[in-house]
Design an enzyme around this catalytic site. Sequence first.
Site, PDB file in Angstrom:
ATOM      1  N   VAL A  33       0.824  -1.212   0.000  1.00 54.11           N
ATOM      2  CA  VAL A  33       0.000   0.000   0.000  1.00 54.11           C
ATOM      3  C   VAL A  33       0.857   1.261   0.000  1.00 54.11           C
ATOM      4  O   VAL A  33       0.565   2.227  -0.732  1.00 54.11           O
ATOM      5  CB  VAL A  33      -0.982  -0.004   1.201  1.00 54.11           C
ATOM      6  CG1 VAL A  33      -0.260  -0.129   2.524  1.00 54.11           C
ATOM      7  CG2 VAL A  33      -1.832   1.267   1.205  1.00 54.11           C
ATOM      8  N   ALA A  34       1.935   1.293   0.787  1.00 53.16           N
ATOM      9  CA  ALA A  34       2.767   2.488   0.849  1.00 53.16           C
ATOM     10  C   ALA A  34       3.473   2.724  -0.484  1.00 53.16           C
ATOM     11  O   ALA A  34       3.533   3.859  -0.983  1.00 53.16           O
ATOM     12  CB  ALA A  34       3.781   2.376   1.981  1.00 53.16           C
ATOM     13  N   TRP A  63      -2.070  -9.458   3.013  1.00 52.66           N
ATOM     14  CA  TRP A  63      -2.403 -10.348   4.125  1.00 52.66           C
ATOM     15  C   TRP A  63      -3.197  -9.645   5.226  1.00 52.66           C
ATOM     16  O   TRP A  63      -3.681 -10.298   6.148  1.00 52.66           O
ATOM     17  CB  TRP A  63      -1.117 -10.931   4.708  1.00 52.66           C
ATOM     18  CG  TRP A  63      -0.472 -11.955   3.828  1.00 52.66           C
ATOM     19  CD1 TRP A  63      -0.375 -11.939   2.471  1.00 52.66           C
ATOM     20  CD2 TRP A  63       0.191 -13.158   4.238  1.00 52.66           C
ATOM     21  NE1 TRP A  63       0.311 -13.035   2.018  1.00 52.66           N
ATOM     22  CE2 TRP A  63       0.670 -13.796   3.080  1.00 52.66           C
ATOM     23  CE3 TRP A  63       0.441 -13.736   5.482  1.00 52.66           C
ATOM     24  CZ2 TRP A  63       1.359 -14.992   3.117  1.00 52.66           C
ATOM     25  CZ3 TRP A  63       1.141 -14.926   5.523  1.00 52.66           C
ATOM     26  CH2 TRP A  63       1.595 -15.555   4.360  1.00 52.66           C
ATOM     27  N   ALA A  64      -3.320  -8.321   5.153  1.00 58.21           N
ATOM     28  CA  ALA A  64      -3.975  -7.578   6.237  1.00 58.21           C
ATOM     29  C   ALA A  64      -5.450  -7.951   6.326  1.00 58.21           C
ATOM     30  O   ALA A  64      -6.186  -7.830   5.354  1.00 58.21           O
ATOM     31  CB  ALA A  64      -3.819  -6.073   6.005  1.00 58.21           C
ATOM     32  N   GLN A  65      -5.868  -8.390   7.500  1.00 64.75           N
ATOM     33  CA  GLN A  65      -7.236  -8.840   7.691  1.00 64.75           C
ATOM     34  C   GLN A  65      -8.095  -7.801   8.403  1.00 64.75           C
ATOM     35  O   GLN A  65      -9.225  -7.532   8.019  1.00 64.75           O
ATOM     36  CB  GLN A  65      -7.256 -10.124   8.544  1.00 64.75           C
ATOM     37  CG  GLN A  65      -6.618 -11.329   7.899  1.00 64.75           C
ATOM     38  CD  GLN A  65      -6.625 -12.523   8.849  1.00 64.75           C
ATOM     39  OE1 GLN A  65      -7.035 -12.414   9.995  1.00 64.75           O
ATOM     40  NE2 GLN A  65      -6.143 -13.650   8.369  1.00 64.75           N
ATOM     41  N   GLY A  67      -8.436  -4.463   9.073  1.00 58.05           N
ATOM     42  CA  GLY A  67      -9.088  -3.298   8.502  1.00 58.05           C
ATOM     43  C   GLY A  67      -8.203  -2.081   8.574  1.00 58.05           C
ATOM     44  O   GLY A  67      -6.982  -2.172   8.751  1.00 58.05           O
ATOM     45  N   GLU A 132     -11.247  -2.571  17.499  1.00 60.29           N
ATOM     46  CA  GLU A 132     -10.145  -3.504  17.725  1.00 60.29           C
ATOM     47  C   GLU A 132      -9.366  -3.094  18.971  1.00 60.29           C
ATOM     48  O   GLU A 132      -9.631  -2.053  19.580  1.00 60.29           O
ATOM     49  CB  GLU A 132      -9.227  -3.559  16.495  1.00 60.29           C
ATOM     50  CG  GLU A 132      -9.909  -4.127  15.259  1.00 60.29           C
ATOM     51  CD  GLU A 132      -8.969  -4.259  14.082  1.00 60.29           C
ATOM     52  OE1 GLU A 132      -7.757  -3.996  14.252  1.00 60.29           O
ATOM     53  OE2 GLU A 132      -9.431  -4.619  12.988  1.00 60.29           O
ATOM     54  N   ASP A 238      14.533  -6.137   3.336  1.00 68.62           N
ATOM     55  CA  ASP A 238      15.580  -5.781   2.372  1.00 68.62           C
ATOM     56  C   ASP A 238      15.847  -4.274   2.346  1.00 68.62           C
ATOM     57  O   ASP A 238      16.994  -3.842   2.263  1.00 68.62           O
ATOM     58  CB  ASP A 238      15.180  -6.251   0.968  1.00 68.62           C
ATOM     59  CG  ASP A 238      14.861  -7.735   0.928  1.00 68.62           C
ATOM     60  OD1 ASP A 238      15.612  -8.517   1.532  1.00 68.62           O
ATOM     61  OD2 ASP A 238      13.854  -8.105   0.300  1.00 68.62           O
ATOM     62  N   HIS A 259       1.976 -10.143  17.228  1.00 70.65           N
ATOM     63  CA  HIS A 259       0.524 -10.259  17.222  1.00 70.65           C
ATOM     64  C   HIS A 259       0.125 -11.366  18.199  1.00 70.65           C
ATOM     65  O   HIS A 259       0.684 -12.464  18.158  1.00 70.65           O
ATOM     66  CB  HIS A 259       0.007 -10.596  15.817  1.00 70.65           C
ATOM     67  CG  HIS A 259      -1.446 -10.321  15.648  1.00 70.65           C
ATOM     68  ND1 HIS A 259      -2.420 -11.102  16.223  1.00 70.65           N
ATOM     69  CD2 HIS A 259      -2.101  -9.341  14.979  1.00 70.65           C
ATOM     70  CE1 HIS A 259      -3.607 -10.617  15.911  1.00 70.65           C
ATOM     71  NE2 HIS A 259      -3.446  -9.546  15.154  1.00 70.65           N
ATOM     72  N   ARG A 305      -1.784  -4.665  21.863  1.00 72.59           N
ATOM     73  CA  ARG A 305      -1.230  -5.967  21.505  1.00 72.59           C
ATOM     74  C   ARG A 305      -0.074  -6.403  22.397  1.00 72.59           C
ATOM     75  O   ARG A 305       0.076  -7.586  22.693  1.00 72.59           O
ATOM     76  CB  ARG A 305      -0.770  -5.950  20.045  1.00 72.59           C
ATOM     77  CG  ARG A 305      -1.907  -5.916  19.065  1.00 72.59           C
ATOM     78  CD  ARG A 305      -1.420  -5.781  17.647  1.00 72.59           C
ATOM     79  NE  ARG A 305      -2.533  -5.838  16.707  1.00 72.59           N
ATOM     80  CZ  ARG A 305      -2.400  -5.668  15.401  1.00 72.59           C
ATOM     81  NH1 ARG A 305      -1.205  -5.406  14.884  1.00 72.59           N
ATOM     82  NH2 ARG A 305      -3.448  -5.743  14.605  1.00 72.59           N
ATOM     83  N   HIS A 366       4.987  -9.796  14.022  1.00 69.04           N
ATOM     84  CA  HIS A 366       3.963  -9.287  13.110  1.00 69.04           C
ATOM     85  C   HIS A 366       4.347  -7.990  12.407  1.00 69.04           C
ATOM     86  O   HIS A 366       4.177  -7.874  11.196  1.00 69.04           O
ATOM     87  CB  HIS A 366       2.672  -9.070  13.906  1.00 69.04           C
ATOM     88  CG  HIS A 366       1.508  -8.627  13.078  1.00 69.04           C
ATOM     89  ND1 HIS A 366       1.035  -9.365  12.010  1.00 69.04           N
ATOM     90  CD2 HIS A 366       0.689  -7.525  13.171  1.00 69.04           C
ATOM     91  CE1 HIS A 366      -0.011  -8.744  11.472  1.00 69.04           C
ATOM     92  NE2 HIS A 366      -0.225  -7.627  12.141  1.00 69.04           N
ATOM     93  N   ARG A 401       2.676  -0.312  17.850  1.00 65.60           N
ATOM     94  CA  ARG A 401       1.687   0.158  16.869  1.00 65.60           C
ATOM     95  C   ARG A 401       0.268  -0.143  17.335  1.00 65.60           C
ATOM     96  O   ARG A 401      -0.041  -1.249  17.768  1.00 65.60           O
ATOM     97  CB  ARG A 401       1.927  -0.518  15.519  1.00 65.60           C
ATOM     98  CG  ARG A 401       0.892  -0.159  14.456  1.00 65.60           C
ATOM     99  CD  ARG A 401       1.224  -0.824  13.144  1.00 65.60           C
ATOM    100  NE  ARG A 401       1.057  -2.257  13.197  1.00 65.60           N
ATOM    101  CZ  ARG A 401      -0.066  -2.906  12.863  1.00 65.60           C
ATOM    102  NH1 ARG A 401      -1.141  -2.233  12.494  1.00 65.60           N
ATOM    103  NH2 ARG A 401      -0.114  -4.223  12.896  1.00 65.60           N
ATOM    104  N   LEU A 407      -2.299   0.310   7.618  1.00 68.84           N
ATOM    105  CA  LEU A 407      -2.784   0.583   6.270  1.00 68.84           C
ATOM    106  C   LEU A 407      -2.984   2.082   6.063  1.00 68.84           C
ATOM    107  O   LEU A 407      -2.683   2.627   4.995  1.00 68.84           O
ATOM    108  CB  LEU A 407      -4.089  -0.171   6.004  1.00 68.84           C
ATOM    109  CG  LEU A 407      -3.984  -1.697   5.927  1.00 68.84           C
ATOM    110  CD1 LEU A 407      -5.353  -2.313   5.671  1.00 68.84           C
ATOM    111  CD2 LEU A 407      -2.997  -2.135   4.846  1.00 68.84           C
TER     112      LEU A 407
END
Length: 560
Positions: A33-34, A63-65, A67, A132, A238, A259, A305, A366, A401, A407
């Site tokens: 996304v970035a 893979w982000a579930q 939201g 969340e 990398d 996570h 978390r 995570h 975070r 996202l």
Amino acid sequence: MQEHFDQRRYLIPFRSLLLPHIFTDTLVIGGGVAGMRAAIEASEHGDVILLAKQEIEVSNTTWAQGGIAVVYDESDSLDSHAQDTLDAGAGLCELNAVRRLVEEGPACIEELMQWGIRFDRDDDGDYVLSREGGHRNARILHSDGDATGREMMRCMEHRVREQESIRVFDRCFALDLLTLNDSTERPDGAEPPRVLGAITFHPRYGLQIIWAAATILATGGAGRVYRETTNPIVATGDGLAMAYRAGAVVADVEFMQFHPTTLYVAGSTRSLISEAVRGEGAHLVNRQGQRFMSDYHEMAELAPRDIVSRAIMEQLAHSGEDCVYLDVRHLGGEAFRKRFPGLDEIIGTFDIDPGEDLIPVHPSAHYTVGGVWTDLDGRTSLPGLYACGEAGCNGLHGANRLASNSLLEGLVYGRRAGRAAAEMRGVSVAPTKIVSEVHYPEHGELDLHDVRSSLRSVMWRNVGIERTGARLDDVIDMFDFWARYTLQHIFDTPTGWETQNLLTNGAMMTRAARWRQETRGVHTRTDFPTADDRYLVHATWRRGSSEPVVKPVDALHAVT
């Protein structure tokens, strides 16, 4: 250990005149996304090459579930979102970075909606907002229940493909950054090296040199440095390793977020069980079916978390069990399947019925909180080099975070980096002589699979959720041994280059973790179990330095 990681520059010996030369205004390395948002913005002021390590669909974003967190409801507020982010960050968040995120976030979401993203709606046509861990308000937008990242990638890839000024190079591995006047031993006040692009490898076209006036790192995190991780195979850090080798400042690399809930079935991959499951009311229980999170935090299962992960590990230490469990039976199997169709499919392959069975879970690495040190527009300490998303670090996340901020971070700070890259337009990128510092090794070589397997296991056991100084010292010695052989070897495939990057990142993380003698956010030191105000700073590191340069919080933001 330091000498082995600081003497190496480029990862391959080469003759530049024999390699294909490609030119562009902006090179974006990373297709999540970035990276895509940076490429879209940069295409407004010049030509762009977007590099994806594998197919463009393979990234942490896909893979982000859970939201994407954003203030979208009148009952919510920017101040509330900011405060939740600050609370999760345990005192190390940069307030200006947090404010930019929450204030610019709604406009970025509106932009996505204009581009055709599909967020879930209720029967009345209103957007569904979930809650969340760490959030005191329902502000999480999601797509197809638990496939937000996949839908975001679909939407943004379509937008990228529409831009005539963007060329997508997929399955293209970036080996190293090209720099002009490279010097890590420069006197005070000397100009830092300028980044001119990167050396890349494509399985069809081989090695190539891409010259660029501006280079944006959006390569994601380094979760694959750990044995237990939710990250896809491409997440080997990398960009972080490349930037460090080039002489860029990196920061807060001791902070890796774990996570709390990944599916724990012997012999299987660690599939993420979204934070949103607990947001919908799932309970964490031990083997006896007893809830325990209320003993650790007032928000119980919705605590940040780091608190949930530590609570689970404490439960396992006391019980001797391998996992705890998510209990969603009270939600009903059909309701779970409707809300989380992807998760239901995953756990169904192991004959787990969410309406009848407990779901075994365990923490896993995570999110890489630290990264290449940047200002609020993605500028790094090297002219011509920018970083955004998980590869960068501007102090937004502090020491931990907040769920579903990543996202949004990719959108907001990807756009800012792409916009800032316009300042390099017109800078000459004429080919120059390239000097590689790689020498053929004199030591014997180690088996790559063994090195990767060993370093990932060592990181998980000793630089994981709980750490202690003595064990960190041992890990530093292990990296010294591996580096002596593996970093000096010449490789011809991405597997070897990735292994060298994993070694570089693991060594950086361990050294930084050894320095931070406190427990804060995701960083847990059993020999220093409390937070210490002396460490209310960002630890920044540069190639060639044996100690960090500390930056006070909210002194935004000198990147040198």
